[in-house]
Structures are given as C-alpha cells and as structure tokens.
Scaffold this motif. Structure first.
Motif, short mmCIF file in Angstrom:
data_model
loop_
_atom_site.label_atom_id
_atom_site.label_comp_id
_atom_site.label_asym_id
_atom_site.label_seq_id
_atom_site.Cartn_x
_atom_site.Cartn_y
_atom_site.Cartn_z
N THR A 28 -15.71 -0.85 4.47
CA THR A 28 -14.94 0.38 4.38
C THR A 28 -13.56 0.15 3.78
O THR A 28 -13.11 0.90 2.91
CB THR A 28 -14.79 1.02 5.77
OG1 THR A 28 -16.09 1.27 6.32
CG2 THR A 28 -14.01 2.32 5.70
N ILE A 29 -12.89 -0.91 4.24
CA ILE A 29 -11.54 -1.20 3.75
C ILE A 29 -11.56 -1.57 2.28
O ILE A 29 -10.74 -1.09 1.48
CB ILE A 29 -10.90 -2.33 4.58
CG1 ILE A 29 -10.60 -1.86 6.00
CG2 ILE A 29 -9.62 -2.84 3.91
CD1 ILE A 29 -10.21 -2.99 6.94
N ASN A 30 -12.50 -2.42 1.89
CA ASN A 30 -12.44 -3.03 0.57
C ASN A 30 -13.18 -2.27 -0.51
O ASN A 30 -13.13 -2.66 -1.69
CB ASN A 30 -12.93 -4.47 0.65
CG ASN A 30 -11.97 -5.35 1.42
OD1 ASN A 30 -10.90 -5.69 0.94
ND2 ASN A 30 -12.33 -5.68 2.65
N GLY A 36 -9.59 1.64 -3.33
CA GLY A 36 -8.44 1.12 -4.04
C GLY A 36 -8.70 -0.13 -4.85
O GLY A 36 -7.78 -0.92 -5.09
N GLY A 37 -9.92 -0.33 -5.30
CA GLY A 37 -10.20 -1.48 -6.14
C GLY A 37 -10.12 -2.82 -5.44
O GLY A 37 -10.10 -3.87 -6.08
N GLU A 79 0.82 -1.21 0.00
CA GLU A 79 0.00 0.00 0.00
C GLU A 79 0.85 1.26 0.00
O GLU A 79 0.46 2.28 0.55
CB GLU A 79 -0.94 -0.02 1.21
CG GLU A 79 -1.93 -1.18 1.18
CD GLU A 79 -2.89 -1.19 2.36
OE1 GLU A 79 -2.63 -0.45 3.34
OE2 GLU A 79 -3.90 -1.91 2.30
N ALA A 80 2.00 1.15 -0.65
CA ALA A 80 2.90 2.31 -0.71
C ALA A 80 2.23 3.50 -1.39
O ALA A 80 2.56 4.65 -1.11
CB ALA A 80 4.18 1.93 -1.46
N ASP A 86 -6.06 4.56 -0.90
CA ASP A 86 -6.97 4.65 -2.03
C ASP A 86 -6.37 4.12 -3.33
O ASP A 86 -7.03 4.12 -4.37
CB ASP A 86 -7.41 6.10 -2.24
CG ASP A 86 -8.33 6.58 -1.12
OD1 ASP A 86 -9.09 5.73 -0.61
OD2 ASP A 86 -8.27 7.76 -0.76
N ALA A 87 -5.11 3.69 -3.27
CA ALA A 87 -4.48 3.10 -4.44
C ALA A 87 -4.66 1.59 -4.40
O ALA A 87 -4.85 1.00 -3.34
CB ALA A 87 -2.99 3.46 -4.46
#
Length: 1180
Positions: free
Chosen positions: A233-235, A238-239, A158-159, A163-164
């Motif tokens: 919320t997490i998933n 960022g696709g 998740e660098a 949201d990526a």
C-alpha cells in the motif's frame, strides 16, 4: 556506473603445448609511513579536548583537518569549548562536522544534539561519515530522538503528499541503514504494530532492500499479512515502487504471496498487488481462473501494472478471448470501440489486434486510446525499471502503422494537425512517406516530430523538409535548432559548420540533449565552434561543459596551471560532471588533497594509484569509499586499495563484523584476497559472497579470481565439492555462478535451475566450451523436467534467455511459435558486434545463433525454415525491422527477393546491422545497383544508408562513390571488414585533388577506418593542429600497417614534441598510435608513461619490438588490462623473466601460481579484439 575496463573477458585457446606457471615467492615489504593528522594549535586543543574526554579524537586526520579549517568565530569551536551549548550550532554548520568528531563526543555533549541537527547531518553526503561511524552513533541515539529524526525527514520528503514522489537527499545506502535500524528497534512489535509503524519510513523506498524486507518478514509473526499489505500500500503510491531495486520489488511481491497463503489467487488478494507483480510468472497466469482475470480486468487491475512476465499479455489475451463473459465477433469490436474498455487493459491493450484479428476494424478514437494506453501504461519513469527501458513492442509498432495507414493514405495531403494527432506513432513512417510530406505540415508539427525516434537518414530528410517549409536558405539559427529538438543530433557536419559560433553556443543545451546520438565528428565540430575565450569561464557558464570530451587534450593541458589554481581556491565543482575521455581524466591528478569531497565526481577518475599514499590510515576506508562512488578506476587502483585495506586497515578477518564489511567499497572487494575473505566468521561469509557477487567490478577481474570467489561462496554453503545446489544456494551464489567450474553447474538441482539460468544471463559475452554448453543444457532440462520441445513454455525460454542457442537445433525448432513470439525482445539484447569479433578471432567460438534466429523468423513471419527451403519468402521492410538482429538469418535468396520499393525503404535498416555473411553483403550490394542506382549515381543520402553493405563494394565501386558528405563517409567507414585496397580506394576518392594538409580534424575523425588507405607520406602531410585535435579518435583505430603506425607516431612527435616530453595523458590520448614506437623509444619510456599505454596499443606492437623494447622493470609497471592485452605471439617471444612479469601483472601475486597457462595460438589475443569491439560498439 561508467565502465572503465573493457578488456579481459577472454583467454585465447589453441593446440600448442601450454607453458606452465611457476609459483614465485616474494618478500612482503613493510608498509611505508603514512600521512598523519596535521597539528592543532595547543591552545585550541586544550580548549576543546574536554568535549571528547581527552585530546585523542583530535589525532584523527579528518577531525584535525576540520578543526584547523574552522574560522575563529565558528559556533562549532565555541560549542566544543563550552562557550555555547551544542544545541546552538545551526543545522547548516552541524551538517559539516565529520562523523569521527561526533563518535568521540562524551555522553554529556552527545545527548545535547537535537533531532534537527541529526537530520541536517545525515542529509549532507560531504560531511565525511561512513557506515561504521553511523553504526556507532546509532547506538547512542535514543529511540525517541530517532523517531523525531525520521518524522522530520518524512515531513520534508513527503511535503507534496503521500501520492507525490518523496524527495529525499539521502543516499540509497543511508536509507538502507536507517530502515534496518528502524526494523531492528521494533523487532518485538506485534504484526499489527509493525504494520502501523511502517509509515514512519515510507519516504525511503530505497531502504526497503531485500535484506530489510526479509527482516520484516521474520519479525514477530512470519510473513505477517498486515505488514505485507502495508509494504504494498505504501510503496504503490508516489512512484515509490519505481525507486526500489528489482530484487526488492520481487521480494515484496513474494512477501504478499506467502502472507496470503492458500488465498493468494483470490480477486481480493491479487487486486492489492499492482504494481508489485514482479514475482508473478507466466505459469501463475496460465493457472489463474479465467473469471478471476476478468474480475480483475473489470476492477482496473491492469491500469497500475508496470510490467507483466514474459508472455503474460498474450496469456491474458487468450484467457479473455476464450471466456464466455467476453463478447465475440462483431460484438467484440463494438466492445473495444468503447475507449473505457481499451483503457482498463493497461499494457495488455497491445493484444487487442490479436483478439479482433485486424486493428483497422476499430474506430480511430479507439485506436488512439489504445496507443495512448500502451505508451502511457508505464508506472515508472524512463530508466527507473527494466520495463521502462523497453522500446515499443511489435504489437505497438503494428498499431502505429495501422494508425498511419488510416490517417496518411496520401502523405502529401497530411496536415500539421494530423501529424500532431499521431504523436508516438510517427517513427513508423516509411522513408518514402517522409519524402512526400508537405514541408508546411512538417514545420507546423516540428515539436511533435522532434520527440520521435527517427533513424539518421529519416531525420535528415525531415530536417530538409523543415528547412524548405521554413524557407531556410542558409545556416540554421539557434531558435530553429531549438525547434528541431532531438532531430538536431542529425544535423550534418557541414551544416553545423555554416552556423555562426554564437548560434552554436546558444544552441548548446539542445545539442547536449541530443549528443548521445551524434557522431564523434559532429561533437567535435560543435565543441570547436562553441569555444570562445577563457575555457574555465565557459565551464563556469556551461557553454562547453557537455562537449568537454570533444576538446583536444593539448588545449586542456595548456591551462593545467589555471586548473590547479582553480582547484586550490576550492572552485572544482565545475569538473565533477564533465564528460571526459580517459586521457582528460588525468585532471584528477590535480585533486588529491581535496579527497574525499563528493563534488569531485568524474574528475577524480584519472588520479593515479599514488594518490592513495597521500591518505592516512584513519580515514582511508572513508576516502576510498567516496572515490569509488564517484568514479570508476582500473585494476591498479582497485588492487592497491584492496591491498591497503587488507594489510593496514582491517586488523582481523576472522573477527570481521558486518559493520567493517560495510566499509569495504563494492568496487574493491573483488580484488581482495580470497584467502582472507574465506577467513571471515561463518555467520558473515554469505554477506561477503553476496557483496562480491553484486560488485560491478566482479567481471573485470581475472577468471581464476572469479572462480576462487565462487569456491569461497560454496564453502560458505558447506557445498564446496559436493551436494545439490537448490534455489537458496543458487540465489546466494548470484553472479558468482559465472566463474564457477562446470562441475558446479552439474550440481544444480531442479529447484535451483531457473535461478541458475537467469543468473547465467548476467555473465559477460564469451565463447563457451562444449562442456559448459552441455552443463547449461542439463540445467535447462532439470528446470523443464526434460519436457518435449512442444511443451516448453515462455517462462523457460525467458529463464535461459540469450543462452538458448546452446539447446539442440531440434529442440529450438520444436518450440511453439506462440512461445517464441512472446520473447522476441530478447534478441535486441544480443551484442552482435562483440560476437562477430569473437567469431573472427576464433572460428570455433561456438556462438551459433542460426537455429535461434531461424526460429524467430518463423515465429515473426510464419515462414518455417522448412518452408523457406522449399520456396523463397518475400519479406517486407516492416517484417525485416520487426526481426531486429535476427534479420541477419535471412538467406541470400530472401534478401534478393525483396521488391525494389521495400528494399529501398529498408536500406538503412539493413546497412545498420552487423553479423552478415560475405554472401549476404554481396547480394545486398548487387541489389543496391539493380534497384537503386549504380555506385557512381548514388546520392550522399543513399551512400549514408549503405552502412555495412559498403564493405562488400569493390575498389572500383568505392572509387566511384560520392564521398563529399563526411557524415555519409563516416557511416560507411566506421564498419570493420575493409581490405587495405578498399580503404586506399575510398581515401583516394575522398581526397580527390585536394591537399592532405587541408583535411580538418572533423574530417579526420569522420574518415575513420578509411584513414587506413593513407600512405605513410600522406600521414606526414596531415596538419599538426588537425592531428592533435583528432588523435584521440585516430587512436581508437586498429587497421593500420606497421609502416602506417610508424608514420602516425612520427606525426605525433611532430605535433607534440619528442616522446620523452609526452605527459602521461598524452601517451594515453594517442591510443593505438603508440604501436608505432620503436624499440629504443619503448625502452626510453618513463615509469609514468608505461602505465598509460592503452591495451589496444600494447597488442599491436610488433612482436620483436615488444620483446626487445620492454625491460622486465617496465613490464612490472603494466596493469592487468595491459598485461592481458599482450598477444600470444608477443608473449612467446619474451624471455622467461619477461613472461613472469607479464603473468604477475595480469594475475597479481595471489593468483599467478594458479592461473591457466597461455596457449601457443598465434594471432591477436582475445583482449585486443575486444578493444576493437569496444570501439565498434561505441561507434555503431
């Protein structure tokens, strides 16, 4: 996953008395001696054995091979000797250590391993670990260190920020394992604690499997709201949602639904859901409060929705339309002329036309925003979810046409700027509009046009416009081809031939991106012109890689020694992603000593089952796991893998654990003995059933094997022979319901009916018995509570899907048009080619979609079947295109009533469909002559568009056609349905006064079924070089006479040498040409050659030749796919011993005594017809 087996979906049925199977007993031979670990130098063994407590770890094959391959100064060897600490091994070196070495380390050494090293090791899929080793290692890693590993991985993945899209090299299986271990290690956490900790695994969306979500739901507090919200919320960012499986997404949605309880339908709870709306049904939306939907719309709910349930958009549209809070009439048009209001509808924007009545009432900016919103509303990238694979909807196409009408009233006056502004809509241009475009405008907008999905004929017209506008008088340059983008897939063979070889090579990446839409002749021409110098060098630099499967086999075989040397030097990664034919896959026979390196990829697919004898038992599961992940294998390989696992690897089935089950490859488990799988502990039987049900190879096993697996699953549920099957039961059965007996469907209750019908949609296309259809109707009745047709809703039709044809005609006719209109997309999933073949094979097959297609026509156009009987409806080309496959239900009168302009515009669409009756084809043929031109006056472009319609042309018509364009020839010749006289007329017309010896390999490929018009003497005149270059394609054809097959076989001998010299790859490469082998030649086939005869060839060998040519010993060498290709005529001409050998090869020793009897129906066996079907599917 590539499908390696295209046969075995059906067993022919008939009226002649069946031949019973005879149960045969055979002695079980003792397993042969297996390879053992290579020796390790004693001095080295003594130095490092202390790290393991003793030297036993070094007797494992993977460990010994790894140690022996280490250089003298290896930091790993130094650490094992105690000369340096394990912590001093770099992550790059540590990552290469095989899992078995780590599992054997003594605690003192193991505890030195750092989080950084574990991170590196897990990232390397080539370090030889399996899940059994992972499980062993996980018990030795402290919770603190495990947390450190997850943190390192998360930070790297998740660098780019939360949201990526997370970027992790971990496989889905490893993600599943790590998330499972995370959940298990936190099993006693409170609801709030678990919700907070979930961020630790946010980088592994593929690890959130159905099973792991179930574990989360059960931890501490059942259906904890905080955890459910954390998952959402997490998933949703960022696709991550797009990386989860469809089942997991639905489970997450259901988790949220259960956690919310009675408050589920509030704006607050529903607002948290997108894009996780997978558990929503049309009924949910119907029952939702209208004010709630409008509040959600105002809050932007639909902006983050990947897909809604079937019919969902229309339901929302109706509710919004009926609400007092929405403006009406002219005010509604003004409302939607505000582009913000359009954008907030997301995918529901497609229904604006239905809301306002006429899209042309909107201003252009609003229509453009509507197009942008619909086409850009997908949350996921193409191919990630089912919704992302769908094409444009009927509503979107209607919008496209409205935009075109507004902007292109005069196509000749349209500028490049206007064309560019219509991005995404241009594929809806009619052929007549394309013909009138200004060439300069096409040149200026070529990059936009290049990304649209045009038909072949439309694309060719655009290419001609581009050439005119760019003043291209000769061959296209590489730069010009690059400008064409996807349109390059439609360059005629002759134009490709005009390009310089250098420009072809420079354009190879453009051609590769468009290859999927090319004909075999185009691909062959590109491959031939791209070849230059050393093939291995070209594979290294990528000049030919994407067209490797278009290269002739003899060219590859000529450098076999070079390939072997390349492999021996470790330079084999170039072969891993090459597209290969089955014959080319035999390159895998050069690679066995390098298993299970993951760089082998497709190249290992051609390895024979003898490669398994080179693998030791101690790493057998690990190696076959790697093999099956990289490539698909046939029944022989999978059966041998299964037998070895059962007899030598798994010590006891009645004490099997989940960890051991995890080591069995999914491709292999369907071929394992159902008796052994039935013996597993009761707590594991459901996991076994689910693994079998989820295997891609399940449907490639025999039906009796599928039935036995289904019986095992029912035993596990305690409902083998009785008891209602509810939703949870049917969910556990999964795809095993396809193999279950009819009586099992009769036990499905109302709660399980929907799931049962949805699972039945996954079954292979096949003829259904009347009993089976009756049971499916009964299940549908339970789901709908025997509702009247007018009460059947969208959810119900979506559940039964393509099996809706089993419903009574009266039921289908009574379903509301508004319901059917919402599920029109399902018709595009019909495998019309396969169904046509099944109907030809068995007129009583029972797949009759007439009522279903008529209903789709009615729902699409408003013309009911009753009205169509009273008066002939005149259809436009747009209406025909909107019907998709259902267009074949148009009557002869309706086809004949189309205006000349509409029919001409629609010629390529109509010619591209299959499933037409003879009368329909003849009507369209006559209309071609009356509305377009006589046969002799048709241009090559018009000939190309004829497609299937050409099969209705008489011999005189075919003799008059202009067949100078090989692309046009191929597009009519590739269809089935020509008589011998027709193919003779077509080939004679094509040849003209030219010599057969001058026909190139690309033209031999392009002639396709018209090659059936050659005489035996003409076949003998084909040049050997052209034959060798095209035989792989000729070997897919079936429409030759016995004399022609003999002539083709003789040509193969002339080109490749005596049959006795043919390699295994050559036998497979010639395909159906092998049907021309004589009795003596069949008898002389070697043990290496017999297994390579293709199933298509097997079924075409004359009956007496088959019976007299094959010995029992040779038949014993047949694979399941070959044995089931044996026709009934062939089978009943065999001796008892030969029949027994065929049965054993088809069913295997476990199932042969339980297999259904062969019937006495004459003709081609179902399997052989499906060989032809498979070829047609690929060509069409």
């Amino acid at each position: 996953m590539r499908s390696a087996v295209l046969f075995g979906l059906l067993i022919a049925t008939g009226l002649v008395a069946a031949v019973p199977r005879v149960k045969r007993q055979s002695a079980v031979p003792a397993p042969p001696a297996r390879p053992t670990a290579p020796p390790i130098d004693d001095s080295l063994k003594t130095g490092i054995s202390d790290a393991f407590g003793d030297a036993s770890a070094l007797t494992h094959s993977s460990a010994a091979k790894f140690i022996n391959n280490q250089p003298n100064d290896s930091s790993i060897i130094q650490a094992l000797k105690g000369e340096i600490d394990i912590t001093q091994i770099t992550g790059q070196d540590f990552a290469k250590m095989p899992g078995v070495l780590l599992t054997k380390l003594v605690d003192e050494q193991f505890e030195q391993i750092t989080a950084e090293q574990i991170d590196a090791w897990l990232r390397n899929p080539k370090n030889g670990y399996d899940f059994q080793q992972l499980d062993q290692l996980s018990t030795r890693v402290s919770e603190e260190k495990f947390g450190q590993v997850l943190t390192r991985m998360k930070n790297a993945a998740e660098a780019g920020g939360a949201d990526a899209r997370p970027n992790t090299p971990l496989s889905a299986g490893v993600q599943d394992f790590l998330v499972r271990k995370f959940v298990e290690s936190n099993v006693n956490d409170t609801c709030a604690e678990m919700a907070g900790k979930l961020q630790a695994v946010s980088f592994m969306p593929q690890g959130l499997t159905v099973e792991n979500l179930d574990r989360l739901r059960e931890n501490s507090q059942q259906n904890c709201p905080q955890v459910a919200n954390a998952v959402l919320t997490i998933n949703k960012r960022g696709g991550r949602y797009c990386k989860m499986s469809a089942g997991a997404r639905e489970e997450a949605c259901d988790f949220a639904r259960s956690a919310a309880g009675d408050d589920w339908g509030t704006v607050e709870n529903l607002g948290r859901l997108p894009p996780f709306v997978d558990c929503l049904t049309a009924q949910d939306l119907e029952s939702a409060d209208t004010d709630t939907l409008i509040d959600l719309y105002d809050d932007g709910f639909f902006l983050n929705v990947d897909s809604l349930p079937e019919g969902g958009s229309d339901i929302i549209r109706r509710k919004l339309d009926a609400s007092d809070r929405m403006p009406k009439g002219a005010d509604l048009i003004t409302f939607f002329n505000n582009v913000t209001m359009v954008e907030k509808l997301g995918p529901v924007a497609a229904t604006i036309g239905d809301m306002i009545g006429d899209l042309s009432q909107l201003e252009l900016p609003a229509m453009r925003k509507m197009k942008e919103t619909i086409s850009g509303s997908r949350v996921c990238m193409a191919g990630e979810t089912e919704a992302s694979l769908k094409g444009r909807s009927k509503e979107e196409k209607e919008l496209d046409r409205t935009l075109l009408q507004a902007e292109m009233s005069d196509p000749a006056a349209v500028t490049a700027e206007t064309l560019n502004s219509l991005v995404g809509s241009l594929a809806e241009m009619a052929p007549s509009e394309i013909e009138n475009l200004n060439p300069a405008a096409v040149v200026g907008a070529i990059s936009t046009l290049a990304d649209e999905d045009f038909s072949f004929g439309e694309a060719r017209a655009l290419i001609e416009k581009y050439k005119s506008g760019a003043s291209v008088s000769g061959a296209l340059s590489a730069a010009q081809v690059a400008s064409l983008g996807k349109l390059a897939a439609n360059l005629p063979v002759d134009e490709l031939d005009q390009m310089s070889d250098a420009d072809i090579r420079s354009s190879i990446s453009t051609f590769a991106s468009a290859k999927a839409e090319m004909s075999p002749a185009q691909a062959k021409k590109i491959a031939k012109k791209a070849r230059n110098g050393n093939l291995l060098d070209q594979l290294d630099n990528g000049e030919i890689s994407d067209f490797f499967d278009a290269l002739p086999l003899n060219e590859i075989e000529s450098i076999a020694d070079d390939i072997a040397a390349d492999v021996a030097n470790g330079n084999y990664s170039k072969y891993s992603s090459l597209p290969m034919t089955d014959a080319q896959d035999k390159i895998g026979s050069l690679l066995p000593s390098f298993l299970p390196d993951s760089e082998l990829g497709n190249a290992i697919a051609g390895a024979g089952d003898d490669v398994l004898d080179l693998i030791s038992n101690d790493n057998f599961a690990e190696v076959i796991g790697a093999m099956t992940e990289q490539a698909d294998f046939g029944s022989k390989m999978n059966r041998k893998m299964a037998e070895r696992m059962e007899t030598e690897i798994i010590t006891s089935f009645d004490s099997m654990t989940q960890t051991v089950l995890d080591t069995i490859p999914a491709d292999v488990i369907p071929d394992m003995s159902t008796a052994n799988l039935d013996a597993v502990p009761s707590g594991l039987c459901e996991a076994v059933a689910q693994k079998v049900a989820g295997s891609d190879r399940l449907f490639e096993t025999q039906e009796i094997r599928q039935q036995k697996h289904a019986t095992n699953a029912l035993k596990c549920l305690g409902k083998e022979t009785s008891g209602d099957l509810g939703e949870s039961d049917v969910t556990s059965l999964g795809n095993l319901i396809c193999g279950a007996e009819d009586a099992v469907l009769g036990r499905v209750d109302a709660s399980g009916a929907r799931t049962a019908l949805e699972n039945l949609q996954n079954c292979p296309t096949k003829c259904l018995s009347e009993d089976r259809k009756t049971k499916i109707r009964e299940v549908f009745g339970k789901m709908t509570a025997d509702a009247e047709p007018a009460q059947i809703d969208v959810d119900s039709i979506a559940a039964i899907g393509l099996n809706a044809y089993v419903l009574p005609d009266a039921t289908i006719e009574g379903i509301p048009n508004t319901v059917v209109a919402e599920v029109l997309s399902m018709v595009d999933s019909i495998d019309v080619v396969k169904e046509e073949v099944l109907e030809q094979m068995d007129s009583s097959c029972g797949i009759d979609r007439t009522a279903m297609f008529n209903k789709i026509v009615e729902a699409t156009t408003g013309s009911s079947s009753a009205r169509r009987k009273r008066s002939t409806t005149v259809y436009t080309c747009t209406q025909v295109q909107d019907l998709g496959n259902a267009a074949v239900s148009l009557t002869e009168a309706e086809l004949g009533a189309m205006t000349a302009a509409e029919f001409t515009n629609c010629l390529e669409t109509l010619g591209g469909l299959t499933g037409w009756s003879t009368g329909q084809l003849e009507t369209m043929r006559d209309k071609v002559f009356s509305d377009i031109a006589a046969a002799g006056s048709l241009t090559t472009d018009q000939v190309f568009k004829l497609g299937k319609i050409a099969t209705a042309f008489s011999t005189s018509h075919l003799s008059a056609l202009d067949l100078s364009d090989i692309d046009a020839v191929y597009n009519i010749a590739r269809h089935s349905g020509y008589s011998a006289a027709q193919t003779e007329a077509a080939f004679t017309r094509y040849l003209g006064s030219s010599a057969v010896s001058g026909i190139t390999s690309e033209h031999l490929v392009g002639l396709s079924n018209f090659l059936g018009g050659m005489t035996a003497a003409q076949i003998g005149q084909i040049s050997n070089a052209a034959f060798l270059d095209s035989v792989a394609d000729i070997g897919n054809l079936t429409g030759f006479s016995s004399d022609q097959f003999t002539a083709l076989k003789d040509k193969a001998i002339s080109a490749s040498g005596a049959v006795s010299t043919w390699s295994a790859a050559t036998v497979q490469n010639i395909g159906t040409v092998a049907a021309g082998l004589s009795e003596a030649e069949l008898t002389a086939l070697t043990d290496a050659q017999v297994p390579q005869l293709t199933p298509g060839a097997i079924g075409l060998i004359p009956t007496s030749t088959f019976a007299n040519g094959f010995s029992v010993a040779q038949i014993n060498l047949l694979s399941m796919e070959q044995a089931q290709a044996v026709t009934n005529d062939q089978y009943f001409a065999l001796s008892t011993e030969q029949k027994n050998a065929v049965d054993l090869a088809q069913y295997g020793s476990d199932d042969v005594s339980d297999a259904p009897p062969r019937s006495g129906v004459s003709g081609v066996h179902a399997c052989v017809m499906l060989v032809f079907s498979a070829v047609l599917i690929r060509l069409l």
